[in-house]
Motif scaffolding. Structure first.
Motif, PDB file in Angstrom:
ATOM      1  N   LYS A 161       0.683  -1.354  -0.091  1.00  9.62           N
ATOM      2  CA  LYS A 161       0.007   0.057   0.213  1.00  9.62           C
ATOM      3  C   LYS A 161       0.682   1.241   0.065  1.00  9.62           C
ATOM      4  CE  LYS A 161      -3.860  -2.299   2.522  1.00  9.62           C
ATOM      5  NZ  LYS A 161      -4.587  -2.304   3.675  1.00  9.62           N
ATOM      6  N   GLY A 162       1.832   1.316   0.799  1.00  6.80           N
ATOM      7  CA  GLY A 162       2.956   2.435   0.853  1.00  6.80           C
ATOM      8  C   GLY A 162       3.540   2.515  -0.435  1.00  6.80           C
ATOM      9  N   ALA A 163       3.870   1.488  -1.159  1.00  7.70           N
ATOM     10  CA  ALA A 163       4.582   1.610  -2.295  1.00  7.70           C
ATOM     11  C   ALA A 163       3.592   2.224  -3.551  1.00  7.70           C
ATOM     12  CB  ALA A 163       5.060  -0.018  -2.949  1.00  7.70           C
ATOM     13  N   ALA A 164       2.334   1.713  -3.610  1.00  9.81           N
ATOM     14  CA  ALA A 164       1.269   2.359  -4.451  1.00  9.81           C
ATOM     15  C   ALA A 164       1.240   3.819  -4.268  1.00  9.81           C
ATOM     16  CB  ALA A 164      -0.012   1.558  -4.348  1.00  9.81           C
ATOM     17  N   VAL A 165       0.983   4.200  -2.981  1.00 11.45           N
ATOM     18  CA  VAL A 165       0.758   5.595  -2.570  1.00 11.45           C
ATOM     19  C   VAL A 165       2.202   6.389  -3.099  1.00 11.45           C
ATOM     20  CG1 VAL A 165       0.347   7.256  -1.012  1.00 11.45           C
ATOM     21  CG2 VAL A 165      -0.941   5.300  -1.171  1.00 11.45           C
ATOM     22  N   GLY A 166       3.238   6.030  -2.809  1.00 12.56           N
ATOM     23  CA  GLY A 166       4.579   6.474  -2.840  1.00 12.56           C
ATOM     24  C   GLY A 166       4.746   6.535  -4.477  1.00 12.56           C
ATOM     25  N   GLY A 167       4.499   5.494  -5.085  1.00 13.12           N
ATOM     26  CA  GLY A 167       4.631   5.612  -6.761  1.00 13.12           C
ATOM     27  C   GLY A 167       3.641   6.583  -7.420  1.00 13.12           C
ATOM     28  N   ALA A 168       2.564   6.863  -6.710  1.00 15.07           N
ATOM     29  CA  ALA A 168       1.481   7.954  -7.208  1.00 15.07           C
ATOM     30  C   ALA A 168       2.121   9.332  -6.948  1.00 15.07           C
ATOM     31  CB  ALA A 168       0.124   7.778  -6.816  1.00 15.07           C
ATOM     32  N   VAL A 169       2.606   9.243  -5.838  1.00 12.18           N
ATOM     33  CA  VAL A 169       3.136  10.834  -5.079  1.00 12.18           C
ATOM     34  C   VAL A 169       4.464  11.064  -6.196  1.00 12.18           C
ATOM     35  CG1 VAL A 169       4.147  11.961  -3.816  1.00 12.18           C
ATOM     36  CG2 VAL A 169       1.950  10.793  -3.078  1.00 12.18           C
ATOM     37  N   GLY A 170       5.259  10.099  -6.460  1.00 13.34           N
ATOM     38  CA  GLY A 170       6.493  10.318  -7.073  1.00 13.34           C
ATOM     39  C   GLY A 170       5.892  10.656  -8.553  1.00 13.34           C
ATOM     40  N   LEU A 171       5.002   9.998  -9.146  1.00 11.79           N
ATOM     41  CA  LEU A 171       4.592  10.083 -10.696  1.00 11.79           C
ATOM     42  C   LEU A 171       4.184  11.582 -10.529  1.00 11.79           C
ATOM     43  CD1 LEU A 171       4.398   8.965 -13.567  1.00 11.79           C
ATOM     44  CD2 LEU A 171       2.082   8.332 -12.598  1.00 11.79           C
ATOM     45  N   GLY A 172       3.475  11.800  -9.852  1.00 13.98           N
ATOM     46  CA  GLY A 172       2.762  13.252  -9.753  1.00 13.98           C
ATOM     47  C   GLY A 172       3.592  14.487  -9.711  1.00 13.98           C
ATOM     48  N   ILE A 173       4.822  14.283  -8.710  1.00 12.82           N
ATOM     49  CA  ILE A 173       5.832  15.252  -8.590  1.00 12.82           C
ATOM     50  C   ILE A 173       6.585  15.340  -9.950  1.00 12.82           C
ATOM     51  CG2 ILE A 173       8.071  15.605  -7.674  1.00 12.82           C
ATOM     52  CD1 ILE A 173       6.698  14.740  -4.966  1.00 12.82           C
ATOM     53  N   GLY A 174       6.976  13.885 -10.678  1.00 13.94           N
ATOM     54  CA  GLY A 174       7.588  14.206 -11.837  1.00 13.94           C
ATOM     55  C   GLY A 174       6.918  14.600 -12.937  1.00 13.94           C
ATOM     56  N   LEU A 175       5.797  14.482 -13.023  1.00  5.52           N
ATOM     57  CA  LEU A 175       4.889  15.014 -14.253  1.00  5.52           C
ATOM     58  C   LEU A 175       4.822  16.514 -13.834  1.00  5.52           C
ATOM     59  CD1 LEU A 175       1.942  12.493 -14.728  1.00  5.52           C
ATOM     60  CD2 LEU A 175       3.900  13.018 -16.282  1.00  5.52           C
ATOM     61  N   ILE A 176       4.443  17.063 -12.569  1.00  4.76           N
ATOM     62  CA  ILE A 176       4.454  18.477 -12.556  1.00  4.76           C
ATOM     63  C   ILE A 176       5.747  18.978 -12.674  1.00  4.76           C
ATOM     64  CG2 ILE A 176       4.416  20.172 -10.596  1.00  4.76           C
ATOM     65  CD1 ILE A 176       2.074  18.065  -9.414  1.00  4.76           C
ATOM     66  N   ARG A 177       6.906  18.522 -12.183  1.00  2.00           N
ATOM     67  CA  ARG A 177       8.138  19.034 -12.638  1.00  2.00           C
ATOM     68  C   ARG A 177       8.577  19.034 -14.035  1.00  2.00           C
ATOM     69  NH1 ARG A 177      13.156  16.007 -10.616  1.00  2.00           N
ATOM     70  NH2 ARG A 177      11.761  15.821  -8.708  1.00  2.00           N
ATOM     71  N   ASP A 178       8.204  18.144 -14.689  1.00  2.00           N
ATOM     72  CA  ASP A 178       8.474  17.811 -16.152  1.00  2.00           C
ATOM     73  C   ASP A 178       7.607  19.060 -17.012  1.00  2.00           C
ATOM     74  OD1 ASP A 178       9.754  16.571 -18.378  1.00  2.00           O
ATOM     75  OD2 ASP A 178       7.669  15.994 -18.951  1.00  2.00           O
ATOM     76  N   LYS A 179       6.404  19.139 -16.492  1.00  2.00           N
ATOM     77  CA  LYS A 179       5.587  19.946 -17.374  1.00  2.00           C
ATOM     78  C   LYS A 179       5.804  21.590 -17.077  1.00  2.00           C
ATOM     79  CE  LYS A 179       3.472  16.822 -19.449  1.00  2.00           C
ATOM     80  NZ  LYS A 179       4.019  16.463 -20.845  1.00  2.00           N
ATOM     81  N   LEU A 180       6.479  21.715 -15.825  1.00  2.00           N
ATOM     82  CA  LEU A 180       6.788  23.286 -15.376  1.00  2.00           C
ATOM     83  C   LEU A 180       7.912  23.860 -15.970  1.00  2.00           C
ATOM     84  CD1 LEU A 180       5.626  23.282 -11.714  1.00  2.00           C
ATOM     85  CD2 LEU A 180       4.190  24.273 -13.777  1.00  2.00           C
ATOM     86  N   LYS A 181       8.830  22.965 -16.848  1.00  2.00           N
ATOM     87  CA  LYS A 181      10.196  23.358 -17.308  1.00  2.00           C
ATOM     88  C   LYS A 181      10.026  24.535 -18.172  1.00  2.00           C
ATOM     89  CE  LYS A 181      13.077  19.639 -16.156  1.00  2.00           C
ATOM     90  NZ  LYS A 181      13.968  18.472 -16.847  1.00  2.00           N
TER      91      LYS A 181
END
Length: 181
Positions: A161-181
């Motif tokens: 459960k922690g890996a699923a939530v952490g992966g989703a948070v990491g993916l969200g951070i990655g997408l936001i950072r990639d789109k804000l460049k």
């Protein structure tokens, strides 16, 4: 009381994840390009125009810069060992705090956090993962979530459960950072 502790642990996990994502590795690889040009003039007769031949050579040098200047062993200078050690230090602190907050054991949390942090440090320093920054953030988030779930989780399958939530948070951070460049 328990819900506020869980919320505090979740906020601390997200803060530690964002710190781990933004930390640079200790060793950086730089590429130096050197160009050499040689000009030669030849003349056959005094009345003809000179012919100019340009020869250039490009040489790429890859070297690792670090604060240690050839002192120490191969293992103390190796960039992967440095990345794993730095990740293990961050993970040990995060796991100890998680174990303290959730009353699951400080040493247990620190041990789980050290292993998770070493893995995260290696993932963040991987040349393959550096070419895929969004997946790097998702994998880092999944590993951090797995470690936090194992260190402080209760119930059925807290690591998954922690890996699923952490992966989703990491993916969200990655997408936001990639789109804000």
């Amino acid at each position: 009381m328990k819900s506020s502790i869980c919320k505090a642990a979740l906020v601390a996990a997200i803060a530690l994840l964002s710190c781990q994502v933004s930390l640079p590795t200790l060793a950086t690889t730089t590429t130096t390009t050197t160009t050499t040009t040689k000009t030669t003039k030849t003349t056959d007769t005094p009345t003809s125009t000179p012919t100019v031949y340009n020869a250039s050579a490009t040489k790429n040098r890859h070297h690792v810069t670090s604060s240690v200047q050839k002192s120490g062993t191969y293992w103390s200078r190796h960039p992967k060992v440095k990345a794993a050690t730095m990740g293990a230090g961050v993970g040990t602190a995060a796991g100890a705090v998680t174990g303290l907050v959730t009353h699951r054991g400080i040493v247990r949390g620190a041990a789980i956090g050290a292993g998770t942090g070493a893995g995260v440090g290696l993932m963040r320093s991987s040349s393959t993962m550096k070419r895929h920054p969004i997946m790097n953030d998702a994998a880092t988030g999944g590993a951090v979530g797995l470690g936090l779930g194992l260190a402080g989780g209760r119930g059925n399958h807290p690591g998954v459960k922690g890996a699923a939530v952490g992966g989703a948070v990491g993916l969200g951070i990655g997408l936001i950072r990639d789109k804000l460049k």
